[in-house]
Design a protein around this motif. Structure first.
Motif, short mmCIF file in Angstrom:
data_model
loop_
_atom_site.label_atom_id
_atom_site.label_comp_id
_atom_site.label_asym_id
_atom_site.label_seq_id
_atom_site.Cartn_x
_atom_site.Cartn_y
_atom_site.Cartn_z
N GLU A 104 31.54 33.62 46.79
CA GLU A 104 32.58 34.53 46.33
C GLU A 104 33.34 33.87 45.19
OE1 GLU A 104 32.91 37.55 47.24
OE2 GLU A 104 31.63 37.55 49.03
N GLU A 106 37.07 34.49 43.41
CA GLU A 106 38.31 35.25 43.57
C GLU A 106 39.40 34.67 42.70
OE1 GLU A 106 41.36 36.57 47.22
OE2 GLU A 106 39.76 35.11 47.54
N ASN A 132 45.22 39.83 44.14
CA ASN A 132 43.90 39.23 44.33
C ASN A 132 42.87 40.06 43.57
OD1 ASN A 132 45.30 37.67 46.12
ND2 ASN A 132 43.86 37.88 47.80
N TYR A 134 38.70 40.18 42.75
CA TYR A 134 37.39 39.63 43.07
C TYR A 134 36.51 39.72 41.83
CZ TYR A 134 39.03 39.64 47.83
OH TYR A 134 39.77 39.39 48.96
N LYS A 136 33.26 38.50 41.48
CA LYS A 136 31.81 38.47 41.66
C LYS A 136 31.20 39.81 41.23
CE LYS A 136 28.32 37.77 45.30
NZ LYS A 136 28.13 37.54 46.75
#
Length: 212
Positions: A104, A106, A132, A134, A136
């Protein structure tokens, strides 16, 4: 349907009481969702009324658009970081001899009060909001032209990037609240932590590091 079931009274088999209970549960859920929607819609109306009663100055609009541009830079930087580390991680994931089972990427984004803000405290983190993101498998297109129409007219001079829009329009809980434009003006620094997590599944019985 509920009234029809109740009007039949004892003429219905016992099993129909379960149907009646289910219908009433659905009705309560619909009413609750309707109330939540009305509360949200009303909150947006209240916010629009606030903007009209307490309009932003030209200087404040310029400062907010400058924040938007800075968040565009942050977006591009995060994309560059993800593109830098992803090939190595993808190669490890594709290698059957490598024990890594997944990964991952982040970004933890911290919006920090300006040091000249009255609430700034040298002994605290001074986070006004966090987010947050992400990283990916980011979509190939840039998301730096997020269209927005229900904001003060002075802010429509330029498209809003996702991070800016998310900051003033989305609430993610106590630590990641939606903040007003007035509070956006209080941001003095943006701190970013990019965390790469490599995951491993260890099979105890076969001693294989990767499962599946």
């Amino acid at each position: 349907m509920t009234k029809a079931l109740q009007s039949l009274g004892n003429e219905l088999p016992p099993e129909f009481s379960e149907i009646e209970a289910a219908v009433m549960t659905w009705q309560e859920s619909i009413e609750r969702l309707s109330a939540e929607f009305q509360a949200l819609y009303g909150a947006d109306n209240d916010l629009m009324a606030y903007w009209q009663d307490d309009p932003l100055s030209d200087a404040e609009n310029s400062q907010l658009l400058a924040l938007n541009k800075r968040l565009v830079d942050v977006t591009r930087h995060l994309r560059a970081v993800a593109e830098d580390v992803t090939p190595r991680l993808e190669a490890k994931f594709a290698d059957p001899n490598d024990p890594m089972s997944d990964y991952e990427i982040e970004a933890l984004i911290y919006f920090v009060l300006s040091e000249d803000d009255p609430d700034f405290d040298d002994d605290c983190d001074n986070f006004i909001a966090t987010r947050n993101e992400y990283l990916k498998h980011l979509p190939p297109q840039e998301f730096e032209s997020f269209a927005e129409s229900n904001v003060p007219k002075g802010l429509l001079a330029e498209p809003h990037c996702w991070l800016f829009h998310d900051l003033y329009d989305h609430d993610h809980g106590i630590d990641s609240p939606r903040i007003s434009f007035r509070d956006c003006l209080r941001i003095g620094k943006i701190h970013v932590d990019v965390q790469v997590t490599q995951q491993y599944d260890l099979d105890v019985k076969t001693a294989h590091a990767r499962v599946g």
